[in-house]
Structure formats: C-alpha cells, structure tokens
Scaffold this active site. Structure first.
Site, mmCIF file in Angstrom:
data_model
loop_
_atom_site.group_PDB
_atom_site.id
_atom_site.type_symbol
_atom_site.label_atom_id
_atom_site.label_comp_id
_atom_site.label_asym_id
_atom_site.label_seq_id
_atom_site.Cartn_x
_atom_site.Cartn_y
_atom_site.Cartn_z
ATOM 1 N N GLY A 1 6.227 -4.597 8.812
ATOM 2 C CA GLY A 1 6.189 -5.601 7.766
ATOM 3 C C GLY A 1 4.854 -6.302 7.641
ATOM 4 N N CYS A 2 3.860 -5.937 8.446
ATOM 5 C CA CYS A 2 2.564 -6.577 8.334
ATOM 6 C C CYS A 2 1.474 -5.528 8.382
ATOM 7 C CB CYS A 2 2.372 -7.615 9.444
ATOM 8 S SG CYS A 2 2.553 -6.967 11.102
ATOM 9 N N GLY A 3 0.294 -5.887 7.902
ATOM 10 C CA GLY A 3 -0.765 -4.930 7.617
ATOM 11 C C GLY A 3 -1.135 -3.987 8.727
#
Length: 256
Positions: free
Chosen positions: A91-93
């Site tokens: 869910g994050c880069g």
C-alpha cells in the site's frame, strides 16, 4: 559581503509515462530527454533494445515535463501485465518484497567481455570527461557520465543534477547511436553506488571508472557480475577494486 551573480542548473519534475499511464517521476535536468527516456526504459528493464520504443513525445507545462513513451504492442502489453501483478500486495511506494528484490536485483554477467584498457586509458577517460561538461563548468553543481572507447576517446557525455539520471541519459545516447555497450567503458564523476554498477552492467559495459569511491555493495555486485571497477581516479593515481585482468600498465608518458 559581496553581491554577485551565479549560474545554477535547473531542476524540474520529469515524469515517464508508458501507454498513457505514469510510471515514475524523477527530479532532473531538462536536457537530453530522448536519451533519458530510452536509457531509463533500458535500465529499468522496461525494454531490452532501442527498437522496442515506437515513439517519444515531450510535453512541457508550468509544473514539469511529461515524457510520453510509446512502446511496441507486445512490450506495452507486458509492462501493463507487470503493473497489474505488482498492484495490491503493498500500500505504499517503496514497501514490500517487490521493492526489495528490485533494489538488489541480479545484474547481467559481463565476465565474458574481453575489452581491455591501459592505465593511460583510465587517466584519459576521466580527463576527457572533466573537459567535456559545459554545464558543470558553469554551475559546479551537476554530475557527468561518459562512454569511452579505446582508440576513439569519449563518444558521448551526458550531464544531470542526479548521478543516476546522468548515467541513464548516457545509456540512452549510446544505444541510440547504435554502439554496443561491450565496446567501451563507462566513466562517471560521482561515487559508485550499487545502482551505478547495475545500470552499467545492463548497458553491457564491462568496465566502470569513477572519480569518487565505491560502496561495499557496489564492489560485491561488480565482483559477481565480472565487472572491472576502477575508482578514486586522481591525475595518475587510481584504485582497482575488482577484476583487474582487463587493465595493463601502458606508457604513462602517453597521457600528454
């Protein structure tokens, strides 16, 4: 205090889009963007050959630059499928196993490439690179990367505020003129992080030369890839960190 004027380099957001979808945004120098697009696509594993790029459009506005790359159909489909497979688990880069695997990705083996340089070539490559950076001479604020072929000298030099960007631009310039990476050595003005080794190996060059020092991971990666790593080049002095068999003394008097 003395007032004066100084020329400084420009730094802008440069987005790379493929098939209408944004892939990455880099902060970089807005020059040699065609080379940047091809080199970035190559070193990121999006393409394996210049011929897979059908078209490049440069779209500028007040916020930055969008480099719109159109790939051949099969290549674009493969990239789209890869994006789908990586979406969802994280869910994050830069989180997740995909990012870690990408950071320490295995690089191409260049151990079988028989390119050889003399110590004079090493000295000349850096000297020529230092003399072939007009933006650096004006600003003292950008990195340079050059491609050196023995007997020919530097056939290409590219500059950027980011050392990775400069190398990507160089990779694009080399393959766009149809030169094989195996025919020469990469010379850079920056320190040697592992990414610099990875990009050089993907280009196919078996020798990487730098003014500054390498990291421990860069040395281990170059050793595994069969790449000759030369760093800390200062006038006639330099250090060889891996695979010294490609280098021979030569006649230092020939530098002049």
């Amino acid at each position: 205090m003395t007032r004066g004027e100084r020329i400084v380099p420009e730094e802008v957001p440069i987005a790379f889009s493929y098939g209408g979808s944004s892939h990455a945004v880099m902060m970089g120098t807005p020059a040699d963007l065609q080379d940047f697009a091809v080199g970035f696509s190559l070193t990121e594993g999006i393409i394996t050959d210049r011929s897979e790029v059908a078209n490049i459009d440069i779209v500028e506005d007040e916020k930055g630059i969008d480099v719109q790359v159109t790939l051949l159909g099969d290549v674009e489909d493969a990239l789209r499928a890869r994006r789908r497979s990586m979406a969802g688990p994280v869910g994050c880069g830069l989180c997740g196993i995909e990012s870690i695997e990408q950071a320490i990705r295995k690089v191409p083996d260049v151990s079988g490439i028989e390119l050889s340089l003399t110590h004079v070539d090493i000295i000349k490559a850096i000297a020529l690179l230092n003399d072939s950076q007009p933006l650096h001479r004006e600003t003292r604020a950008v990195h340079g990367a050059g491609f050196y072929i023995p007997g020919k000298g530097l056939i290409a030099v590219r500059e950027d505020v980011g050392r990775h960007n400069a190398l990507d631009k160089l990779c694009g310039a080399v393959i766009r003129v149809g030169e094989a990476g195996a025919s020469g050595a990469v010379a850079v003005t920056s320190r040697l992080s592992v990414e610099m080794v990875q990009k050089t190996a993907i280009l196919g060059a078996p020798i990487l030369i730098a003014i500054s020092a390498p990291t421990a991971l860069a040395i281990r990666t170059a050793e595994e890839a069969g790449m000759t790593l030369v760093a800390l080049v200062r006038d006639e002095d330099f250090e060889i960190f891996t695979h010294p068999h490609r280098l021979s003394p030569g006649n230092i008097a020939d530098v002049a």
